[in-house]
Design a protein around this motif. Structure first.
Motif, PDB file in Angstrom:
ATOM      1  N   ILE C  81       0.828  -1.201   0.000  1.00  0.00           N
ATOM      2  CA  ILE C  81       0.000   0.000   0.000  1.00  0.00           C
ATOM      3  C   ILE C  81       0.863   1.251   0.000  1.00  0.00           C
ATOM      4  CG2 ILE C  81      -1.636   1.328   1.368  1.00  0.00           C
ATOM      5  CD1 ILE C  81      -2.921  -1.275   2.172  1.00  0.00           C
ATOM      6  N   CYS C  82       1.890   1.248   0.831  1.00  0.00           N
ATOM      7  CA  CYS C  82       2.781   2.424   0.848  1.00  0.00           C
ATOM      8  C   CYS C  82       3.370   2.666  -0.536  1.00  0.00           C
ATOM      9  CB  CYS C  82       3.921   2.204   1.838  1.00  0.00           C
ATOM     10  SG  CYS C  82       3.418   2.307   3.542  1.00  0.00           S
ATOM     11  N   ILE C  83       3.832   1.579  -1.154  1.00  0.00           N
ATOM     12  CA  ILE C  83       4.483   1.735  -2.452  1.00  0.00           C
ATOM     13  C   ILE C  83       3.502   2.231  -3.503  1.00  0.00           C
ATOM     14  CG2 ILE C  83       5.513   0.440  -4.352  1.00  0.00           C
ATOM     15  CD1 ILE C  83       7.093  -1.126  -2.417  1.00  0.00           C
ATOM     16  N   VAL C  84       2.294   1.681  -3.504  1.00  0.00           N
ATOM     17  CA  VAL C  84       1.324   2.095  -4.512  1.00  0.00           C
ATOM     18  C   VAL C  84       1.006   3.572  -4.363  1.00  0.00           C
ATOM     19  CG1 VAL C  84      -1.042   1.838  -5.300  1.00  0.00           C
ATOM     20  CG2 VAL C  84       0.316  -0.171  -4.852  1.00  0.00           C
ATOM     21  N   ILE C  85       0.679   3.969  -3.123  1.00  0.00           N
ATOM     22  CA  ILE C  85       0.348   5.383  -2.918  1.00  0.00           C
ATOM     23  C   ILE C  85       1.550   6.262  -3.276  1.00  0.00           C
ATOM     24  CG2 ILE C  85      -0.256   7.109  -1.194  1.00  0.00           C
ATOM     25  CD1 ILE C  85      -1.854   5.041   0.246  1.00  0.00           C
ATOM     26  N   GLY C  86       2.712   5.870  -2.789  1.00  0.00           N
ATOM     27  CA  GLY C  86       3.914   6.661  -3.055  1.00  0.00           C
ATOM     28  C   GLY C  86       4.188   6.814  -4.533  1.00  0.00           C
ATOM     29  N   GLN C  87       4.114   5.690  -5.251  1.00  0.00           N
ATOM     30  CA  GLN C  87       4.407   5.778  -6.676  1.00  0.00           C
ATOM     31  C   GLN C  87       3.390   6.628  -7.402  1.00  0.00           C
ATOM     32  OE1 GLN C  87       5.339   2.843  -9.538  1.00  0.00           O
ATOM     33  NE2 GLN C  87       6.760   1.793  -8.197  1.00  0.00           N
ATOM     34  N   LEU C  88       2.115   6.484  -7.038  1.00  0.00           N
ATOM     35  CA  LEU C  88       1.111   7.289  -7.716  1.00  0.00           C
ATOM     36  C   LEU C  88       1.414   8.769  -7.539  1.00  0.00           C
ATOM     37  CD1 LEU C  88      -2.190   5.349  -6.980  1.00  0.00           C
ATOM     38  CD2 LEU C  88      -0.951   5.549  -9.123  1.00  0.00           C
ATOM     39  N   ILE C  89       1.855   9.131  -6.332  1.00  0.00           N
ATOM     40  CA  ILE C  89       2.145  10.545  -6.102  1.00  0.00           C
ATOM     41  C   ILE C  89       3.400  10.985  -6.856  1.00  0.00           C
ATOM     42  CG2 ILE C  89       2.766  12.252  -4.362  1.00  0.00           C
ATOM     43  CD1 ILE C  89       1.049  10.708  -2.388  1.00  0.00           C
ATOM     44  N   ARG C 186      -6.509  20.224  -9.744  1.00  0.00           N
ATOM     45  CA  ARG C 186      -7.910  20.312 -10.101  1.00  0.00           C
ATOM     46  C   ARG C 186      -8.258  19.775 -11.473  1.00  0.00           C
ATOM     47  NH1 ARG C 186     -10.079  24.291  -6.287  1.00  0.00           N
ATOM     48  NH2 ARG C 186      -8.182  25.297  -5.607  1.00  0.00           N
ATOM     49  N   ILE C 187      -7.302  19.720 -12.373  1.00  0.00           N
ATOM     50  CA  ILE C 187      -7.631  19.296 -13.724  1.00  0.00           C
ATOM     51  C   ILE C 187      -6.958  17.974 -14.082  1.00  0.00           C
ATOM     52  CG2 ILE C 187      -7.443  19.900 -16.158  1.00  0.00           C
ATOM     53  CD1 ILE C 187      -7.699  22.753 -15.379  1.00  0.00           C
ATOM     54  N   ILE C 188      -5.672  17.949 -13.958  1.00  0.00           N
ATOM     55  CA  ILE C 188      -4.941  16.767 -14.411  1.00  0.00           C
ATOM     56  C   ILE C 188      -5.347  15.526 -13.618  1.00  0.00           C
ATOM     57  CG2 ILE C 188      -2.667  15.782 -14.721  1.00  0.00           C
ATOM     58  CD1 ILE C 188      -3.088  18.091 -16.509  1.00  0.00           C
ATOM     59  N   LEU C 189      -5.272  15.612 -12.314  1.00  0.00           N
ATOM     60  CA  LEU C 189      -5.545  14.407 -11.521  1.00  0.00           C
ATOM     61  C   LEU C 189      -6.944  13.834 -11.731  1.00  0.00           C
ATOM     62  CD1 LEU C 189      -3.724  14.625  -8.097  1.00  0.00           C
ATOM     63  CD2 LEU C 189      -3.149  13.382 -10.167  1.00  0.00           C
ATOM     64  N   PRO C 190      -7.974  14.700 -11.650  1.00  0.00           N
ATOM     65  CA  PRO C 190      -9.306  14.124 -11.841  1.00  0.00           C
ATOM     66  C   PRO C 190      -9.470  13.444 -13.196  1.00  0.00           C
ATOM     67  CG  PRO C 190      -9.460  16.316 -10.901  1.00  0.00           C
ATOM     68  CD  PRO C 190      -8.035  16.120 -11.247  1.00  0.00           C
ATOM     69  N   LEU C 191      -8.862  14.056 -14.220  1.00  0.00           N
ATOM     70  CA  LEU C 191      -8.994  13.452 -15.546  1.00  0.00           C
ATOM     71  C   LEU C 191      -8.158  12.186 -15.696  1.00  0.00           C
ATOM     72  CD1 LEU C 191      -8.926  16.433 -18.048  1.00  0.00           C
ATOM     73  CD2 LEU C 191     -10.803  14.896 -17.519  1.00  0.00           C
ATOM     74  N   SER C 192      -7.253  11.952 -14.736  1.00  0.00           N
ATOM     75  CA  SER C 192      -6.314  10.850 -14.914  1.00  0.00           C
ATOM     76  C   SER C 192      -6.678   9.620 -14.115  1.00  0.00           C
ATOM     77  CB  SER C 192      -4.922  11.274 -14.473  1.00  0.00           C
ATOM     78  OG  SER C 192      -4.642  12.540 -14.939  1.00  0.00           O
ATOM     79  N   LYS C 193      -7.840   9.598 -13.524  1.00  0.00           N
ATOM     80  CA  LYS C 193      -8.181   8.434 -12.697  1.00  0.00           C
ATOM     81  C   LYS C 193      -7.912   7.120 -13.408  1.00  0.00           C
ATOM     82  CE  LYS C 193     -11.696  10.283  -9.627  1.00  0.00           C
ATOM     83  NZ  LYS C 193     -12.764  10.959 -10.384  1.00  0.00           N
ATOM     84  N   PRO C 194      -8.306   6.990 -14.685  1.00  0.00           N
ATOM     85  CA  PRO C 194      -8.058   5.707 -15.353  1.00  0.00           C
ATOM     86  C   PRO C 194      -6.565   5.369 -15.416  1.00  0.00           C
ATOM     87  CG  PRO C 194      -9.613   7.019 -16.607  1.00  0.00           C
ATOM     88  CD  PRO C 194      -9.080   7.910 -15.542  1.00  0.00           C
ATOM     89  N   ALA C 195      -5.742   6.364 -15.791  1.00  0.00           N
ATOM     90  CA  ALA C 195      -4.306   6.076 -15.895  1.00  0.00           C
ATOM     91  C   ALA C 195      -3.721   5.754 -14.534  1.00  0.00           C
ATOM     92  CB  ALA C 195      -3.572   7.264 -16.496  1.00  0.00           C
ATOM     93  N   LEU C 196      -4.184   6.490 -13.510  1.00  0.00           N
ATOM     94  CA  LEU C 196      -3.675   6.221 -12.165  1.00  0.00           C
ATOM     95  C   LEU C 196      -4.059   4.814 -11.722  1.00  0.00           C
ATOM     96  CD1 LEU C 196      -4.443   9.645 -10.477  1.00  0.00           C
ATOM     97  CD2 LEU C 196      -2.229   8.749 -11.156  1.00  0.00           C
TER      98      LEU C 196
END
Lengths: 425, 305, 277
Positions: C81-89, C186-196
């Motif tokens: 979990i730490c790694i997943v969250i960390g990498q996503l950020i 506000r823009i990039i992250l919300p639009l990127s849910k699928p990629a994330l």
């Protein structure tokens, strides 16, 4: 809603982090103890745990922190442990690893602790002292993990075909194998094979040495892999597979034809297979072991693994005590039940012979190999490279791609280069 | 005109707005870069240094200059491994990509239960390697194995797959393709779903058959994906290790020894970390060359909107 | 032949294809399951038996008592979990910087990122290990988590995705007075849910199944991970295949769950990623 999920996720993560750092702190408050690494797989872990409990009972002031590690990559792990100064006080080393680490000055000489302990020495097979002595430094207390390769044969299949007993010579081996190689399902292809020798180095040596050959001469100063006897041995093996066709085809990973599938009658296998096979064969058929066939000599290559104590261990005395205990009868009781190898303590032979794994089998034949067996030449410099060449040339002969003569001569040439300290291409 | 302005900013990078952006750029990149430097770039640089040394991990490294590199290409084990690795790469990549595209098309069809198939096709990717090797060793068994059994129906006498210097590598290739299909399939599936339906409709109205639709719509539209998959697959297959190690231990007679296998053996069995690092760097330059070649070549066949 | 019949025939052919291919894909997995329910002497028979007689459910109990299964599970879950969250950020921030923010040296640095993926891990392990020894991180969670927080692959993937988000959106935001961080948030992250989600599932699988690094860097049982635990079933002399397969199946379940969970995003994810050079 989305915000809530994110907050929850972060909260959960934080909670985990905090609780884990708390737990981590707790671990710091520990007693002084020795660190013990061992490779263990299958059933060995439970065995080890009961051994350690007994040890701590005998020596109440020593606490053992045991780390069972996967057999896979064990050497790499030991390497990184020693390289980083977190080497275990006591660890289990294979024969090859022992030499490697000893060469780099990483293991304690245990002889001073052992030479005056008559009680311990009395119940310890002498050859095991030789196996782990390099330049008169005895660096490992061998445990009941000494092994060799011997004949395994399918007693039921032998009886059904009216065969008296296991072969005593290689001529008999070939003869019996021919009689037992059959096509029982009528599709024109053999599906029961008379013999199958495994790919272990022990088995390789059995072939070579029983024909009077070998890899090195007595004092390891010369290679004899290209002697006429060695070549004859390999030629014989190759013919079993490719001309007589009584030996299963030579593959890297055994598939659906093998001793345990009840479609191979006999073969030379490492005796450590006994424990595993007894479990997976169960009641399907009865099998037994026998001494290796002879051409000009009786052969049984002996190998062992051992416990070593790291140089620079801060708890040397405790570590030595553990190492000696593990190799004595007191520490080998569980091994007597598991029967993966042969007993390093003669007093336990009786238990081994009656263990579930050896009952009904000729354990005595195994024990006797300690008397006439020869130590395996695993302590020559650059052993890994030698092994690689030997394996390659053996494979070439057994898959029929090279004559025994050419293959063994190529092997000898490369080995001579290695022994002369040259780089090998 | 708008574009020209952008271009100028990009080239100069130091206009007033540009410098504010630059600061933000560094800020955003900071965590990423620290990690990259510490855990990727510096170890890589150290391994380059090690490749110029003799280092057995347990004692300090000794500088020897280009000695390891001069040995590299004279070492017949390396040349053999290079040959095997190239063979593997050429075997795995075309078939892997083509078949996974085909599978993606299959699971892109409108069937109720199609999600089940998408999951099933992905299973090999996550199945335990132990299970995979046991089952495939059975399949490849020369006497009793199912593959030779089926070949016998067609009157072919199947070879001793894992015990033949000719057939061991193809055996590993087939197994690897099988194992990797699901992964690329999922990537392609997503690409397919991004192709607007209107294009196909327009083609159908114009009388194009399914093959023409495939050639002129599907293929070009997924070509960016194909490029990505190609690059990542090349990087991955040049570094193949697990399958060869587990199924055949590099045998028989070194027929399946790969470059990374060579690196592994030299590093962790012969204790020659310096030499192993040099082999790794040789491999790096080969992969880099292959990738650059693909990047240059992409302009010919990759279609961007 | 009317259209309906033609459709039906085509669908049936499709279904046959799908079933045949599924069978080819599923065999080793089926072997895992059946072996996990057998007694030891039933595993290696010829011809292989696909149905265990009798069915031994207790293998699953044995699998969890052989080594400290739940402790390892907790460790692996925590680390993953730490790694997943960390990498996503870190990868999204880094990927955005590479995609949209102009700064000197950007493109060269990016090529450097990709190039480092071409070095086999075996030769960078020892340098990193020595670094950790110096930091006194050996046998701590840090040693496993911290390197996993960064990924050139993840940065590459997300950068490709961010390149496809229409610039007009960002420009509109700038005109509205939004800071770069605001755009990101506000823009990039919300639009990127699928990629994330896509990167998330890949990272999850990688961290969950990671074997070599935890093995080398961790010593104590208290911190060990599941994949190392699984390897304990494989001994030099014997391997208890049935318990090993039971344990492997258990270890596999979270990965399947994560895949299914991400499925919804997953497929859509790579679509929008565009993957243009």
């Amino acid at each position: 809603m989305k915000r809530l999920t994110i907050c929850l996720a972060i909260g959960l993560a934080l909670a985990l982090v905090i609780s884990f750092s708390a737990i981590a702190q707790e671990e710091e408050v520990k007693k002084e103890e020795i660190l013990f690494w061992t490779w263990a797989g299958g059933r060995e872990i439970t065995m080890l745990e009961s051994k350690i409990t007994r040890f701590e009972f005998i020596y109440p002031d020593i606490k053992v922190k045991m780390q069972p590690l996967p057999f896979v990559e064990y050497q790499t792990k030991l390497l990184s442990g020693h390289a980083s100064g977190t080497a275990p006080d006591v660890a289990y080393y294979s024969q090859v690893m022992h030499k490697m680490f000893y060469d780099r000055g990483l293991l304690e000489d245990l002889w001073p602790y052992v030479k005056d302990d008559k009680v311990w020495l009395a119940d310890y097979r002498p050859f095991l002292l030789d196996v782990h002595t390099f330049d008169s430094h005895y660096v490992g207390t061998g445990l009941g993990g000494w092994g060799t390769a011997m004949i395994f044969y399918n007693v039921d299949m032998f009886e059904e075909n009216g065969i008296e007993g296991p072969p005593k010579t290689w001529e008999e081996y070939l003869d019996i194998a021919k009689r037992l190689t059959k096509d029982t399902n009528g599709d024109g292809k053999t599906n029961i094979f008379g013999c199958q020798n495994d790919g272990s180095f022990e088995t390789y040596l059995v072939l070579l040495e029983s024909f009077g050959g070998g890899v090195f001469n007595e004092d390891r100063s010369e290679t004899i892999i290209d002697s006429p006897e060695s070549i004859e041995a390999m030629q014989f093996w190759g013919e079993l597979i490719n001309e007589e066709k009584v030996h299963t085809p030579w593959v890297g990973t055994p598939g659906g034809v093998g001793f345990t599938y009840n479609n191979v009658a006999m073969g030379v296998y490492g005796i450590w297979s006994n424990g595993f096979w007894t479990t997976i064969i169960g009641d399907k058929f009865k099998f037994d072991i026998a001494p290796n066939p002879v051409k000009v000599a009786k052969s049984a290559p002996l190998s062992s693994s051992a416990y070593g104590v790291a140089i620079g261990s801060k708890h040397k005395d405790a570590a030595v005590k553990l190492a000696k205990y593990m190799a004595s009868a007191a520490g080998q009781i569980e091994n007597a039940f598991m029967g993966f190898a042969a007993s390093s303590n003669p007093s336990l032979d009786f238990m081994y012979a009656n263990s579930p794994v050896w009952a009904g089998k000729d354990y005595q034949a195994l024990a006797e190999t300690a008397d006439y067996g020869k130590l395996m030449p695993l302590d020559v410099p650059r052993w890994e490279e030698v092994l690689r060449v030997l394996t390659k040339q053996r494979d070439l002969v057994l898959i029929g791609q090279e004559t025994a003569e050419k293959a063994m001569e190529d092997a000898a040439k490369t080995i001579r280069d290695i022994m002369a300290g040259k780089e090998v291409y | 005109m708008h574009d020209n302005k952008r271009k100028r900013r990009k080239i100069r990078g130091f206009s007033k707005v540009g410098s504010i952006e630059a600061r933000w750029g560094y800020f955003f990149l900071l965590p990423n870069i620290i990690g990259f430097l510490t855990f990727t770039l510096i170890p890589v640089a150290v391994s380059l240094f090690l490749s110029l040394c003799r280092y057995d991990i347990l004692t300090p490294a000794r500088f020897v200059g280009l000695l390891n590199y001069s040995r590299l290409l004279r070492d017949s084990y390396n040349l053999n491994a290079l040959k095997n690795t190239l063979y593997y790469t050429l075997g795995v990549i075309p078939s892997g990509i083509i078949i996974s595209l085909f599978l993606a098309i299959l699971v892109n069809q409108k069937l109720k239960e199609i999600v089940l198939y998408r999951a099933l096709f992905f299973l090999p990717v996550i199945t335990s390697m132990v299970a995979v090797s046991v089952v495939w060793a059975w399949l490849y068994d020369p006497v009793n194995g199912y593959i030779n059994y089926i070949l016998r129906w067609f009157g072919i006498d199947g070879p001793n797959w894992l015990g033949s210097t000719t057939w061991a590598m193809p055996a590993i290739i087939i197994m690897s393709v099988w194992k990797g299909l699901g992964f690329n399939m999922v990537i392609y599936l997503a690409a397919l779903q991004g192709i607007p339906e209107q294009l196909y409709e327009a083609a159908r109205i114009d009388g194009a058959g399914w093959w023409a639709q495939f050639r002129h719509i599907t293929l070009p539209m997924v070509s960016p994906t194909t490029f990505f998959v190609l690059i990542m697959s090349v990087i991955g297959s040049f570094q193949v290790f697990d399958q060869a190690y587990i199924m055949t231990r590099g045998g028989p007679a070194e027929a399946t020894t790969t470059m990374v296998y060579q690196i592994y053996v030299n590093a962790f069995q012969y204790f020659r970390m310096g030499y192993a690092s040099a082999i790794a760097w040789l491999l790096f330059f080969i992969i880099l060359g292959a990738s650059l070649f693909q990047i240059k070549f992409q302009k010919r066949w990759v279609f961007y909107e | 032949m009317n259209k309906k019949t033609k459709d039906f025939i085509l669908r049936s052919i499709l279904r046959i294809f799908l079933i045949i291919i599924s069978l080819m894909m599923v065999v080793p997995f089926l072997w895992m399951i059946t072996t996990s329910l057998k007694t030891s002497d039933q595993i290696f028979t010829w011809p292989p038996e696909w149905i265990p007689k009798p069915v031994i459910w207790s293998n699953y109990i044995d699998a969890t008592t052989f080594f400290p299964f739940f402790r390892y599970l907790l460790n692996t879950a925590f680390i993953t979990i730490c790694i997943v969250i960390g990498q996503l950020i870190t990868c999204s921030m880094g990927g955005y910087a590479f995609a949209r923010v102009r700064f000197p040296g950007r493109d060269t640095l990016f090529i450097l990122y990709i190039a480092t993926m071409m070095i086999p891990g075996q030769v960078t392990i020892i340098p990193v290990y020595i670094l950790f020894k110096w930091l006194h991180w050996i046998d701590t969670y840090y040693a496993v988590i911290v390197p996993g927080l960064f990924s050139a692959f993840g940065t590459f993937l997300l950068r490709q995705f961010f390149l496809t988000i229409p610039r007009e959106l960002e420009e509109a935001a700038i005109i509205d007075g939004c800071s770069i961080f605001g755009i990101y948030h506000r823009i990039i992250l919300p639009l990127s849910k699928p990629a994330l989600a896509t990167l998330g599932i890949f990272t999850f699988m990688g961290a969950w199944n990671s074997f070599f690094w935890p093995l080398i860097v961790l010593n104590s049982q208290e911190r060990m991970t599941l994949s190392v635990g699984l390897a304990l079933f494989v001994g030099p002399f014997d391997t208890t295949f049935n318990t090993l397969m039971a344990a492997s199946t258990l270890v596999l379940l979270p990965v399947i769950l994560a895949y299914v969970f991400a499925q919804g995003y997953f497929v859509r994810g790579i679509t929008l990623s565009g993957l243009k050079g």
